[in-house]
Design an enzyme around this catalytic site. Sequence first.
Site, mmCIF file in Angstrom:
data_model
loop_
_atom_site.group_PDB
_atom_site.id
_atom_site.type_symbol
_atom_site.label_atom_id
_atom_site.label_comp_id
_atom_site.label_asym_id
_atom_site.label_seq_id
_atom_site.Cartn_x
_atom_site.Cartn_y
_atom_site.Cartn_z
ATOM 1 C CG ASP A 1 0.274 -8.483 2.408
ATOM 2 O OD1 ASP A 1 -0.480 -7.682 1.817
ATOM 3 O OD2 ASP A 1 -0.110 -9.596 2.813
ATOM 4 C CG HIS B 1 -1.050 0.860 -2.908
ATOM 5 N ND1 HIS B 1 -0.660 -0.321 -2.332
ATOM 6 C CD2 HIS B 1 -2.256 0.614 -3.489
ATOM 7 C CE1 HIS B 1 -1.589 -1.264 -2.553
ATOM 8 N NE2 HIS B 1 -2.564 -0.709 -3.243
ATOM 9 C CB SER C 1 1.707 -12.501 -12.566
ATOM 10 O OG SER C 1 1.998 -13.552 -11.691
ATOM 11 C CG LEU D 1 20.964 -2.704 -2.449
ATOM 12 C CD1 LEU D 1 21.071 -3.844 -1.439
ATOM 13 C CD2 LEU D 1 19.930 -1.685 -1.973
ATOM 14 N NE ARG E 1 -1.746 -15.647 1.322
ATOM 15 C CZ ARG E 1 -2.516 -15.015 2.212
ATOM 16 N NH1 ARG E 1 -3.089 -15.691 3.179
ATOM 17 N NH2 ARG E 1 -2.701 -13.720 2.135
ATOM 18 C CG LEU E 2 6.711 -18.552 0.372
ATOM 19 C CD1 LEU E 2 7.517 -19.692 -0.210
ATOM 20 C CD2 LEU E 2 7.639 -17.391 0.747
HETATM 21 C C1 FPP Z 1 0.332 -5.306 -0.721
HETATM 22 O O1 FPP Z 1 -0.564 -4.550 0.051
HETATM 23 C C2 FPP Z 1 1.153 -4.482 -1.549
HETATM 24 C C3 FPP Z 1 1.082 -4.434 -2.906
HETATM 25 C C4 FPP Z 1 0.106 -5.160 -3.709
HETATM 26 C C5 FPP Z 1 1.978 -3.621 -3.696
HETATM 27 C C6 FPP Z 1 3.253 -3.205 -3.046
HETATM 28 C C7 FPP Z 1 3.510 -1.870 -3.546
HETATM 29 C C8 FPP Z 1 4.136 -0.882 -2.895
HETATM 30 C C9 FPP Z 1 4.777 -1.064 -1.581
HETATM 31 C C10 FPP Z 1 4.206 0.464 -3.471
HETATM 32 C C11 FPP Z 1 4.809 0.548 -4.862
HETATM 33 C C12 FPP Z 1 6.220 0.128 -4.911
HETATM 34 C C13 FPP Z 1 7.206 0.775 -5.573
HETATM 35 C C14 FPP Z 1 8.528 0.150 -5.658
HETATM 36 C C15 FPP Z 1 7.051 2.087 -6.202
HETATM 37 P P1 FPP Z 1 -2.095 -4.880 -0.092
HETATM 38 O O2 FPP Z 1 -2.702 -3.833 -0.965
HETATM 39 O O3 FPP Z 1 -2.306 -6.280 -0.561
HETATM 40 O O4 FPP Z 1 -2.560 -4.703 1.392
HETATM 41 P P2 FPP Z 1 -3.780 -5.457 2.103
HETATM 42 O O5 FPP Z 1 -3.447 -6.925 2.088
HETATM 43 O O6 FPP Z 1 -3.761 -4.873 3.476
HETATM 44 O O7 FPP Z 1 -5.009 -5.110 1.334
#
Ligand code: FPP
Length: 245
Positions: free
Chosen positions: A19, A36, A65, A130, A193-194
Amino acid sequence: MLNALSKAQLPRHVAIIMDGNGRWARKRHLPREAGHVAGVAAVREVVRAAVDLGLENLTLFAFSSENWKRPKTEIGALMALFRAFFRSDMDELVAKGARVRIIGHRGRVAGDIQAMIEDAETRTAGNKGLNLTFAFDYGGQEEITNAARELARAAAEGRLDPETITTELFAARLFTSALPEPDLVIRTSGEHRLSNFLLWQSAYAELLFVETLWPDFGREALTQALHSFAARERRFGALNSDAVA
Ligand code: FPP
């Protein structure tokens, strides 16, 4: 510099809620997508570190989801990154002996991504290194509901005696049936949070919430998290040895 941990001190299964990509980007006046992109680099570094440390199981929450509720452009960017990651990193993962699995709905993602997922799982099915699992279009409540529905159908059709339903039988219907339960669940970015991640499986997991935003989480942060885990006392509902003595 932290001391090396012995195999016995390592959690068998580490699961991470990645996150903070958006906040990482905002702090730099960049679009969320740039966060990202940096998040993918962190994924690569953490996976390499997990292999080097000899971790058995690493599960990463890549797309929930609920993430379908995000703007179309952001979803598109995440899907593009997922495609690019599999294209660029699969050879290295194969070479390192990683076994790749994807847990989640599958049916809702684009056909080419479904094919890519199947290819990654097939190519690495015999690997013994792994166990690298990506939760992708994954939701814990949906997973539990699906398992309950399957068991209910079997009972309704007379193929299953409801009295024989045990936690083990139930767990065997979950996406994670081939994996041990996570010992350590880490969430980055200071949120406690989970968020619907491995709800059933995390019953006895140690939870670790760190302030670090995901793109800044790397080898060192993982090592520190493993040391925090090694210092914890796990009781699984029982008493500790001092109390028993
Ligand atoms: C949360 O950050 C992260 C995500 C919703 C997606 C996690 C994705 C990646 C780490 C990149 C893609 C992964 C792979 C395996 C190619 P957020 O956008 O909710 O951050 P914020 O809470 O600061 O807005």
